[in-house]
Design an enzyme around this catalytic site. Structure first.
Site, PDB file in Angstrom:
ATOM      1  N   LYS A   1       1.100  -0.896   0.209  1.00  0.00           N
ATOM      2  CA  LYS A   1      -0.053  -0.081  -0.226  1.00  0.00           C
ATOM      3  C   LYS A   1       1.169   0.805  -0.394  1.00  0.00           C
ATOM      4  CE  LYS A   1      -3.034   2.924   3.073  1.00  0.00           C
ATOM      5  NZ  LYS A   1      -3.529   3.246   4.065  1.00  0.00           N
TER       6      LYS A   1
ATOM      7  N   GLY B   1      -7.049   9.408  10.563  1.00  0.00           N
ATOM      8  CA  GLY B   1      -7.535   9.321  11.779  1.00  0.00           C
ATOM      9  C   GLY B   1      -8.471  10.414  12.247  1.00  0.00           C
TER      10      GLY B   1
ATOM     11  N   GLY C   1     -10.451   7.845   7.115  1.00  0.00           N
ATOM     12  CA  GLY C   1     -11.859   9.033   6.974  1.00  0.00           C
ATOM     13  C   GLY C   1     -12.582   9.117   7.829  1.00  0.00           C
TER      14      GLY C   1
ATOM     15  N   THR D   1      -8.344   3.886  12.688  1.00  0.00           N
ATOM     16  CA  THR D   1      -8.653   5.019  13.532  1.00  0.00           C
ATOM     17  C   THR D   1     -10.312   4.876  13.896  1.00  0.00           C
ATOM     18  OG1 THR D   1      -6.898   6.353  13.028  1.00  0.00           O
ATOM     19  CG2 THR D   1      -8.572   6.769  14.465  1.00  0.00           C
TER      20      THR D   1
END
Lengths: 261, 72
Positions: free
Chosen positions: A104, A165, A192, A214
């Site tokens: 990634k 985050g 997000g 997150t």
């Protein structure tokens, strides 16, 4: 596997995935919580970072003792890389540390927003693709950049929903929809997401998968949130496949008039 | 001989292969990547690669990460 609620697997560069929820492994209390949250999420793809090992504490455990690479597809990222050189170096190290050519790719442009440096991203992706890497690029919600990444050989693109985050949810649904319509490779909405409805919405728009860290790890109860995200992604995917009804301004009766007194 | 492992200077017996270095640190070769003087070694060379005086060795592994948190 056959009892999975989703009708079709996600296939990227020959790798087949049942779950359309991909999860990160950062910010958990400990490895045991990481393990439980990932299990609850039902994810097959798990992202990891590459860092120096702690050579002073011989008792320090390895993440891979908790996340079995035979059970999960380990997707190393280049998080924290701000230059093409660093991103390429970390990708090579990731390949050496792991077992696959998957990466990634992140080339970060700015510390406060962690937005991608898309020029650097395309440059690094070209170098890595030439070396045989399967590059999954973390990119902006920019349809032109997504198109270019596809054109140079990325087998999927990973546009952000909002800053990493931030938990802001999908900031630019129209751009994401354009990317999903124009790019002919899988689109994985990355970063997000704040809560389950954000993930469901991304899937309802037609995303092929959602990646988050997150939103799960930072929840008061990460394991419960991992379960919520699993249902949200499945529900969003099923709703997309089922085909929603068109929006209309006025009511349409759903009970027949015939037979009324 | 002196070598630098993950930024830390260490006194080590010579000869020392990458494999013996990893063993001495209780690290499993299948869980790490090793870079010697900026060159990434193939895992199949760990057993035969002899480290030299002044070598800079980086040993890396996978850790928890989604994406990095903003630093401020």
């Amino acid at each position: 596997m056959s009892d999975h609620p989703l009708p079709d697997p996600l296939i990227i560069a020959g790798h087949e995935f049942r779950s359309r929820l991909w999860v990160g492994t950062g910010k958990y209390k400990d490895f045991e919580e990481t393990r439980q949250a990932i299990e609850a999420s039902g994810a097959d793809v798990v992202t990891v970072a590459v860092r120096r090992v702690n050579i002073t504490d011989k008792n320090s455990e390895n993440l891979l003792d908790y996340i079995d690479p035979k059970k999960y597809t380990i997707l190393p990222n280049t998080a924290g890389c701000y230059t093409v050189e660093d991103a390429v170096r970390y990708s090579r190290l990731a390949r050496a540390a792991g077992v696959s050519d998957l990466v990634k790719l992140e080339v970060i442009g700015d510390e406060r927003t962690l937005f991608p440096d898309t020029a650097g991203l395309i440059e690094a992706a070209k170098i890595l693709i030439a070396e045989g890497f399967i590059v999954l690029p973390y990119t902006n919600d920019d349809p032109i950049v997504a198109q270019k990444l596809m054109d140079i050989g990325c087998p999927a693109v990973m546009p952000l929903a909002a800053p990493i985050g931030s938990g802001l949810g999908i900031r630019n649904p129209y751009n994401l929809k354009i990317i999903m319509e124009t790019v002919k490779v899988p689109v994985i909405v990355d970063a997000g997401v704040g809560t389950a409805s954000d993930a469901a919405l991304a899937m309802e728009y037609g995303a092929d998968a959602v990646l988050m860290n997150t939103a799960i790890a930072g929840a008061k109860d990460p394991i419960m949130m991992a379960t919520a995200m699993r249902y949200a992604v499945d529900a969003g995917r099923l709703a997309y496949k089922a085909g929603r009804i068109p929006r209309k301004l006025y009511a349409t009766a759903s009970s027949p008039i015939e037979g009324m007194l | 001989m002196r070598i630098i492992v993950n930024g830390e200077s260490q006194e080590r017996d010579n000869p020392l292969t990458v494999n013996s270095l990893l063993e001495s640190l209780d690290l499993r070769s299948e869980q790490v990547a090793v870079e010697v003087n900026l060159k990434i070694l193939d895992r199949s060379n760990f057993a035969t690669w002899n480290l030299k005086e002044g070598d800079k060795i980086e040993i890396l592994s996978f850790i928890g990460g989604g994406s990095l948190q903003p630093r401020h």
